[in-house]
Design a protein around this motif. Structure first.
Motif, mmCIF file in Angstrom:
data_model
loop_
_atom_site.group_PDB
_atom_site.id
_atom_site.type_symbol
_atom_site.label_atom_id
_atom_site.label_comp_id
_atom_site.label_asym_id
_atom_site.label_seq_id
_atom_site.Cartn_x
_atom_site.Cartn_y
_atom_site.Cartn_z
ATOM 1 N N ALA A 6 0.825 -1.203 0.000
ATOM 2 C CA ALA A 6 0.000 0.000 0.000
ATOM 3 C C ALA A 6 0.863 1.258 0.000
ATOM 4 C CB ALA A 6 -0.922 -0.001 1.207
ATOM 5 N N THR A 7 2.076 1.176 0.537
ATOM 6 C CA THR A 7 3.012 2.302 0.532
ATOM 7 C C THR A 7 4.340 1.805 -0.004
ATOM 8 O OG1 THR A 7 3.847 1.837 2.751
ATOM 9 C CG2 THR A 7 1.908 3.281 2.595
ATOM 10 N N PRO A 8 5.215 2.722 -0.438
ATOM 11 C CA PRO A 8 6.518 2.285 -0.948
ATOM 12 C C PRO A 8 7.338 1.502 0.072
ATOM 13 C CG PRO A 8 6.107 4.549 -1.597
ATOM 14 C CD PRO A 8 4.999 4.147 -0.662
ATOM 15 N N ALA A 9 7.126 1.768 1.347
ATOM 16 C CA ALA A 9 7.869 1.046 2.381
ATOM 17 C C ALA A 9 7.463 -0.423 2.444
ATOM 18 C CB ALA A 9 7.657 1.698 3.745
ATOM 19 N N GLU A 10 6.280 -0.744 1.916
ATOM 20 C CA GLU A 10 5.794 -2.121 1.973
ATOM 21 C C GLU A 10 6.139 -2.932 0.722
ATOM 22 O OE1 GLU A 10 1.642 -1.767 2.725
ATOM 23 O OE2 GLU A 10 1.922 -0.967 4.738
ATOM 24 N N ASP A 11 6.796 -2.341 -0.292
ATOM 25 C CA ASP A 11 7.196 -3.073 -1.494
ATOM 26 C C ASP A 11 8.303 -4.059 -1.142
ATOM 27 O OD1 ASP A 11 5.424 -1.464 -2.762
ATOM 28 O OD2 ASP A 11 6.922 -0.221 -3.773
ATOM 29 N N ARG A 12 8.220 -5.281 -1.682
ATOM 30 C CA ARG A 12 9.192 -6.325 -1.364
ATOM 31 C C ARG A 12 9.620 -7.053 -2.626
ATOM 32 N NH1 ARG A 12 9.906 -3.799 2.389
ATOM 33 N NH2 ARG A 12 8.866 -3.991 4.373
ATOM 34 N N CYS A 13 10.910 -7.427 -2.673
ATOM 35 C CA CYS A 13 11.408 -8.241 -3.782
ATOM 36 C C CYS A 13 10.932 -9.680 -3.565
ATOM 37 C CB CYS A 13 12.930 -8.170 -3.866
ATOM 38 S SG CYS A 13 13.787 -9.064 -2.547
ATOM 39 N N PRO A 14 11.030 -10.540 -4.579
ATOM 40 C CA PRO A 14 10.527 -11.909 -4.432
ATOM 41 C C PRO A 14 11.165 -12.680 -3.273
ATOM 42 C CG PRO A 14 10.925 -11.427 -6.738
ATOM 43 C CD PRO A 14 11.449 -10.270 -5.959
ATOM 44 N N ALA A 15 12.468 -12.521 -3.086
ATOM 45 C CA ALA A 15 13.146 -13.254 -2.008
ATOM 46 C C ALA A 15 12.652 -12.781 -0.636
ATOM 47 C CB ALA A 15 14.657 -13.069 -2.111
ATOM 48 N N CYS A 16 12.504 -11.470 -0.483
ATOM 49 C CA CYS A 16 12.022 -10.931 0.796
ATOM 50 C C CYS A 16 10.566 -11.312 1.036
ATOM 51 C CB CYS A 16 12.168 -9.420 0.831
ATOM 52 S SG CYS A 16 13.893 -8.871 0.797
ATOM 53 N N SER A 17 9.779 -11.366 -0.031
ATOM 54 C CA SER A 17 8.366 -11.737 0.108
ATOM 55 C C SER A 17 8.239 -13.165 0.621
ATOM 56 C CB SER A 17 7.638 -11.613 -1.229
ATOM 57 O OG SER A 17 7.641 -10.296 -1.661
ATOM 58 N N ARG A 18 9.029 -14.070 0.047
ATOM 59 C CA ARG A 18 8.976 -15.470 0.500
ATOM 60 C C ARG A 18 9.410 -15.572 1.948
ATOM 61 N NH1 ARG A 18 10.948 -16.284 -4.684
ATOM 62 N NH2 ARG A 18 13.086 -16.342 -3.955
ATOM 63 N N THR A 42 -7.109 -3.623 14.648
ATOM 64 C CA THR A 42 -7.605 -2.916 13.472
ATOM 65 C C THR A 42 -6.745 -3.300 12.276
ATOM 66 O OG1 THR A 42 -6.169 -1.026 13.852
ATOM 67 C CG2 THR A 42 -8.362 -0.968 14.880
ATOM 68 N N ALA A 43 -7.262 -3.048 11.103
ATOM 69 C CA ALA A 43 -6.509 -3.357 9.877
ATOM 70 C C ALA A 43 -5.247 -2.524 9.802
ATOM 71 C CB ALA A 43 -7.386 -3.109 8.650
ATOM 72 N N LYS A 44 -5.335 -1.264 10.274
ATOM 73 C CA LYS A 44 -4.164 -0.391 10.248
ATOM 74 C C LYS A 44 -3.069 -0.917 11.171
ATOM 75 C CE LYS A 44 -3.025 4.486 10.557
ATOM 76 N NZ LYS A 44 -3.529 5.825 10.839
ATOM 77 N N ALA A 45 -3.456 -1.385 12.344
ATOM 78 C CA ALA A 45 -2.476 -1.922 13.283
ATOM 79 C C ALA A 45 -1.858 -3.204 12.738
ATOM 80 C CB ALA A 45 -3.129 -2.179 14.628
ATOM 81 N N ALA A 46 -2.667 -4.046 12.103
ATOM 82 C CA ALA A 46 -2.144 -5.286 11.532
ATOM 83 C C ALA A 46 -1.173 -4.992 10.398
ATOM 84 C CB ALA A 46 -3.289 -6.165 11.032
ATOM 85 N N THR A 47 -1.488 -3.997 9.576
ATOM 86 C CA THR A 47 -0.598 -3.628 8.475
ATOM 87 C C THR A 47 0.711 -3.073 9.006
ATOM 88 O OG1 THR A 47 -2.519 -3.105 7.133
ATOM 89 C CG2 THR A 47 -0.423 -2.233 6.381
ATOM 90 N N ALA A 48 0.637 -2.217 10.030
ATOM 91 C CA ALA A 48 1.846 -1.646 10.617
ATOM 92 C C ALA A 48 2.706 -2.743 11.239
ATOM 93 C CB ALA A 48 1.474 -0.600 11.660
ATOM 94 N N LYS A 49 2.060 -3.698 11.923
ATOM 95 C CA LYS A 49 2.803 -4.788 12.538
ATOM 96 C C LYS A 49 3.480 -5.651 11.474
ATOM 97 C CE LYS A 49 2.396 -8.597 15.773
ATOM 98 N NZ LYS A 49 1.506 -9.390 16.600
ATOM 99 N N ALA A 50 2.764 -5.940 10.393
ATOM 100 C CA ALA A 50 3.346 -6.745 9.304
ATOM 101 C C ALA A 50 4.496 -6.009 8.651
ATOM 102 C CB ALA A 50 2.279 -7.092 8.277
ATOM 103 N N ALA A 51 4.370 -4.690 8.476
ATOM 104 C CA ALA A 51 5.438 -3.900 7.863
ATOM 105 C C ALA A 51 6.667 -3.895 8.760
ATOM 106 C CB ALA A 51 4.960 -2.477 7.590
ATOM 107 N N ASN A 52 6.461 -3.762 10.069
ATOM 108 C CA ASN A 52 7.593 -3.790 10.994
ATOM 109 C C ASN A 52 8.263 -5.148 10.988
ATOM 110 O OD1 ASN A 52 7.241 -1.160 11.772
ATOM 111 N ND2 ASN A 52 6.001 -1.660 13.576
#
Length: 191
Positions: A6-18, A42-52
Motif C-alpha cells: 500500500a506504501t513504498p515502504a511495503e514493497d518487497r522483492c521476491p526473495a524478501c516476500s517469500r 484494526t486493519a491499520k495496526a495489523a498492516t503496521a505490525k506486518a510492515a515492521n
C-alpha cells in the motif's frame, strides 16, 4: 515478481516476500498458543505490525548473503523462440518490418520481452531495418512541423502588424478628437 504494498515502504522483492511470509506463519503459530482469547486488532495496526516484521526480517545480515538476490529474469526457451520466429516470418520481410510492426509491437503481441524479439530477429532475419509505414509517418510529420513553424511565424508577424495598426488607429482617433474639439472651439469663438 515484486510484491507491491500500500506504501513504498511495503514493497518487497521476491526473495524478501517469500522470507517474510514464512516468518509471518511462524509468528502466527506461536501467537495462537500464547493468546488467552481472541484479540481485536484494526486493519491499520495489523498492516503496521506486518510492515515492521518484514522490515526487521528484510535487513541484510552477513550470514545471509543470498537473501538480497532477486529472481533472474525469465530465459527464452525453445518454444518461445519458435513462436517468435513464426511471428517474424509473418511480419518481417525485405530487411524491414511490414505494416505497423516493430520489435516492440511484436513483443507486445506475443506477450514476451522485447529483448527476446530483438535477439531472434538479429540472429535469423537481420537488422531491424526501417518500417515503411514509420518512415512515411516520420517524413509527413517533419513536413507538417515545417508547415506549422512557417504558419506560426507568419501568424506572429501578422499579430505584430495588427497590434501596430490598432495602435495607429488609436493615435488617429485621438488626433481626430483633438481636431473636432478645436473645430468646435473655432466655430464658437469665430462664429
Amino acid at each position: 515478481g515484486w510484491l507491491v504494498g500500500a506504501t513504498p515502504a511495503e514493497d518487497r522483492c521476491p526473495a524478501c516476500s517469500r522470507r517474510s511470509s514464512s516468518d509471518r506463519k511462524q509468528t502466527t503459530k506461536g501467537a495462537g498458543i500464547m493468546a488467552a482469547g481472541p484479540r481485536k486488532t484494526t486493519a491499520k495496526a495489523a498492516t503496521a505490525k506486518a510492515a515492521n516484521t518484514t522490515a526487521i526480517t528484510a535487513s541484510p545480515t552477513v550470514s545471509e548473503p543470498q537473501a538480497l538476490q532477486a529472481d533472474l529474469p525469465p530465459q527464452m526457451g525453445r518454444d518461445d523462440r519458435r513462436i517468435i520466429m513464426e511471428k517474424l516470418d509473418d511480419v518481417y520481410g525485405d530487411n524491414a518490418y511490414g505494416g505497423s510492426w516493430t520489435d516492440t509491437t511484436v513483443a507486445r503481441d506475443l506477450n514476451v520481452p522485447r529483448a527476446w524479439v530483438s535477439e531472434v530477429r538479429e540472429a535469423f532475419f537481420g537488422p531491424e531495418g526501417s518500417n515503411p509505414l514509420l518512415d512515411r509517418y516520420g517524413q509527413e510529420r517533419e513536413e507538417f512541423e515545417r508547415l506549422h513553424a512557417g504558419f506560426m511565424a507568419a501568424r506572429k508577424s501578422h499579430c505584430e502588424a495588427h497590434d501596430q495598426l490598432v495602435k495607429m488607429a488609436m493615435d488617429i482617433s485621438k488626433k481626430a478628437d483633438e481636431i473636432n474639439r478645436l473645430g468646435k472651439r473655432v466655430e464658437r469663438e469665430l462664429g
